[in-house]
Structures are given as C-alpha cells and as structure tokens.
Design a protein around this motif. Sequence first.
Motif, PDB file in Angstrom:
ATOM      1  N   ILE A  13       0.877  -1.177   0.000  1.00 47.46           N
ATOM      2  CA  ILE A  13       0.000   0.000   0.000  1.00 47.46           C
ATOM      3  C   ILE A  13       0.907   1.217   0.000  1.00 47.46           C
ATOM      4  N   ALA A  24      -5.138  -1.217   5.045  1.00 42.65           N
ATOM      5  CA  ALA A  24      -4.199  -2.167   5.668  1.00 42.65           C
ATOM      6  C   ALA A  24      -4.890  -2.992   6.750  1.00 42.65           C
ATOM      7  N   VAL A  34       0.499  -7.505   4.514  1.00 38.28           N
ATOM      8  CA  VAL A  34       0.412  -6.134   4.002  1.00 38.28           C
ATOM      9  C   VAL A  34       1.642  -5.336   4.435  1.00 38.28           C
ATOM     10  N   VAL A  36       2.951  -1.294   4.207  1.00 46.97           N
ATOM     11  CA  VAL A  36       2.578   0.088   3.872  1.00 46.97           C
ATOM     12  C   VAL A  36       3.859   0.917   3.707  1.00 46.97           C
ATOM     13  N   TRP A 213      -3.702   2.001  13.105  1.00 47.61           N
ATOM     14  CA  TRP A 213      -2.483   1.356  12.614  1.00 47.61           C
ATOM     15  C   TRP A 213      -1.960   0.330  13.617  1.00 47.61           C
ATOM     16  N   ALA A 221       0.390  -6.331   9.815  1.00 46.64           N
ATOM     17  CA  ALA A 221       0.770  -5.309   8.833  1.00 46.64           C
ATOM     18  C   ALA A 221       2.132  -4.718   9.194  1.00 46.64           C
TER      19      ALA A 221
END
Length: 418
Positions: A13, A24, A34, A36, A213, A221
């Motif tokens: 991402i 995410a 994932v 980022v 997050w 993630a």
Amino acid sequence: MSGSSSGEVEVAIIGAGIVGICAAAHLAEAGLKVTVFDRTGICEETSSGNAAALAFSDVLPLAHKGMLAQVPKWLLDPLGPLAIPPAYFPKLMPWLYRFWRAGAAGNYEGGLVAQASLMSLAETAWAGLMQRSGTKSMLREDGSLELYESEQEFRDSLPGWAARDRFGIGYRHLERDEISAYQPGLSPHLVRGTFVPGWKTVSDPKLLGKAIWKYAESRGAKFVQGDVALALPSNEKIAIQLKQGRTILADKLVVAAGAWSHLLARQFGDRIPLETERGYNTTLPTTAFDVKRQLIFSHQGFVVTPLETGIRVGGAVELGGLNRAPNFARAKAMMKKAQKFMPGLDPSGGREWMGYRPSLPDSLPVIGRASGRDNVFYAFGHGHLGLTQSAATGALIRDLVLRQAPEIDLSPFSAQRF
C-alpha cells in the motif's frame, strides 16, 4: 519494520494516511500480508490535520447549484473560502470545466446517490472497525451545528436539506433564540442554525489513525518508511522503486497516496483529473473557547472542532497544486472570522497547518482497479471526506483484492469514468 524490507511483499500500500491505514487493517484482518510505504510516517501528513468529522450526512456533491453560484463572489476575495492563485488558473481550467459539468442537472442525481451509498457503508464500516480495534472511546456523538448570518443564507441551504431528507438524514432547524442551548457564547449576528444529531467527530484524527495502525500491526501489517519514485508493472508483479534506491516487488498494489496518487496512476495508463485543495487550519489550546460540538460556517467555508488536543479552526479551499508555498494569511483570515462569530475566543497559542486534500471534479473518490491490471487497486480522491469514507474504502479494497462482490456498486467510483 521500519526502513528495511525483504525484496518481495504480498500486498503493498502506497500511503500511510487514514485511507491507506484502513485498507491495511481490513486486508490484514483477512489474513493478507500487508506492507505500507510512506515517506514520513503513519498519519503524519494530510490525515493529521483534518477537521475530525465523520460527516456521514454530507452527501451533496460540491458542484451542486448553490456552490457554483457562490464561486465568482468567493474568488473576488483573496482570503475568502475559495482561492485560486492567478498564475495557477490556466493549469486549473480543464479541472474547473469538469467541476462545472459535474454540477449539471443530469449529473447531480447520480453523484448524490453514489455518495449516499458510500456514506451509508462508511457509517457501518467505521462502527465495526472501531469495535474491533478498541477505538470506540475516540468517537464523539455530539452532532453538529450549522450556522447562518442571514435569512437568505438559511433559505439558500434549504434545497440541500431537502435532498438529505430522501436518505433519512435527521436535522432540526433552529431559530435565533434556540442557538445558545446548543452552543453558548456565539455572536447575535447569527440568525439561524441547523442541528444535525447524527453528525460525529473523533477526539483527534492523527491519534485515531495511529491507533487503527496499531491494530493493523497487531494483525501482521508492516510499515516501511520510504519515498516512492515509481511503481511499474514487472511481469506479473508490480515493481516499487524508492527514491532511497531500493526496489520491492509486490504481488498486489494499492495506491492510497492522497494528492500524489494521480502521478502513480499515470504509470498504469490512467489519466485522472485530480486537483489539490490546499486546506488550512489553526489549532488553539483547549481553553480557547468552550466548544460543545462541531460548528459549521459553510457560507464562510470553515468549521470549528473541539478535539482532546485543542480547538481546531479550519477549512477554506485553495486550488493551488502541490508545489506552491503555503499562504498562512488564509489561516489568519479564518481566525479573524471565528473571533467575529465567537466573541470570547482566545486566539493566542495557536499552531498553523496546511494539508493537501485530493479532489476530483465530481466529488467522488476513485475506488477500483487500474486499467488492464487486475492486481493494482486505487483508493484516493476523497476530497474533504477522507476520514469519513476511509473505513468503507478499506472494506471495498479488501473485497476487490479478495475478488469478492463489493457491498455497493463501484461503477460511479471507477478510475475510467473520466
């Protein structure tokens, strides 16, 4: 993980703003690996300074008739709600033409229905994501108060409220003597108000983003700090080249880079008329004024939001691209207006800020696949509504990546609609 990565990732991402973070979280929940990428950090840029609203009732396209009628008057005031630096005007003309076309009667209805469907999903998606991530305590359900300086301003707003009636959005119009029950201490110049009980805000958008997050990270993630120079097809994969000199191969790519996203989309053959609405705000200490709920001065183009970290006075639109220096005179002009409407407001100790809102002429984001690539997905162009629509966008991106049927019709949000 910060600053290093293996050479290959499953889902990359680009962009750690609120849209990228919500994507995410949804993808990590679905078991995908994932990573980022962002040049600064989690929610450190545009997503850190927004007005903190979950504006689920804000379904009207920006180009609706009332707004277009205001534009010439606003442009005459260099510090008014809308400004276009003269040198930028020629570059902006194609976008302005599309914006004008989007306001045509034949386009209005489709835009309204599409926006309402995304907002309905957004409300459900945020409720679920906050529940799962343990962030529900950051939600504030105090409603909003829209304020008018004249009976004419109030009358001009009525068609917009009538449009909301169709989607079951509740509100209550207030007479002058009822306003102080919803917000004491306002100027007697304000003659009418509209209270929207279903309007929600968050305690601080940057802190919420960081909390979402943390949840995504707990589901696996990863974050890599790096400035993406290029993202290009490489056989069946996508090659992501960082300005720091490394190349990462991804099985799938999600572009959620806000106002920079169209530059990446061009590398996949999609020319998207994204323009940058530069928004300004000043965040004052929490003691500056006892603000009960978000106050909206739409004819003046700004809002006042009570956050746990301060009182945020923000808004205004400057269509000026990505490269011009900030014009903080706009933030100061908003503060002057806020003092006029809130006579007891203490303007000292404020922090000024500017961010880049990614805006498309029809007020709808791009959510969907890139042209001719079934492993590249777009999630950008939300304008003023990135925070509001981010959880829904994340859920829709998850569905697309997993090849599941999305919950709403995505054709109005297609990158190819232009």
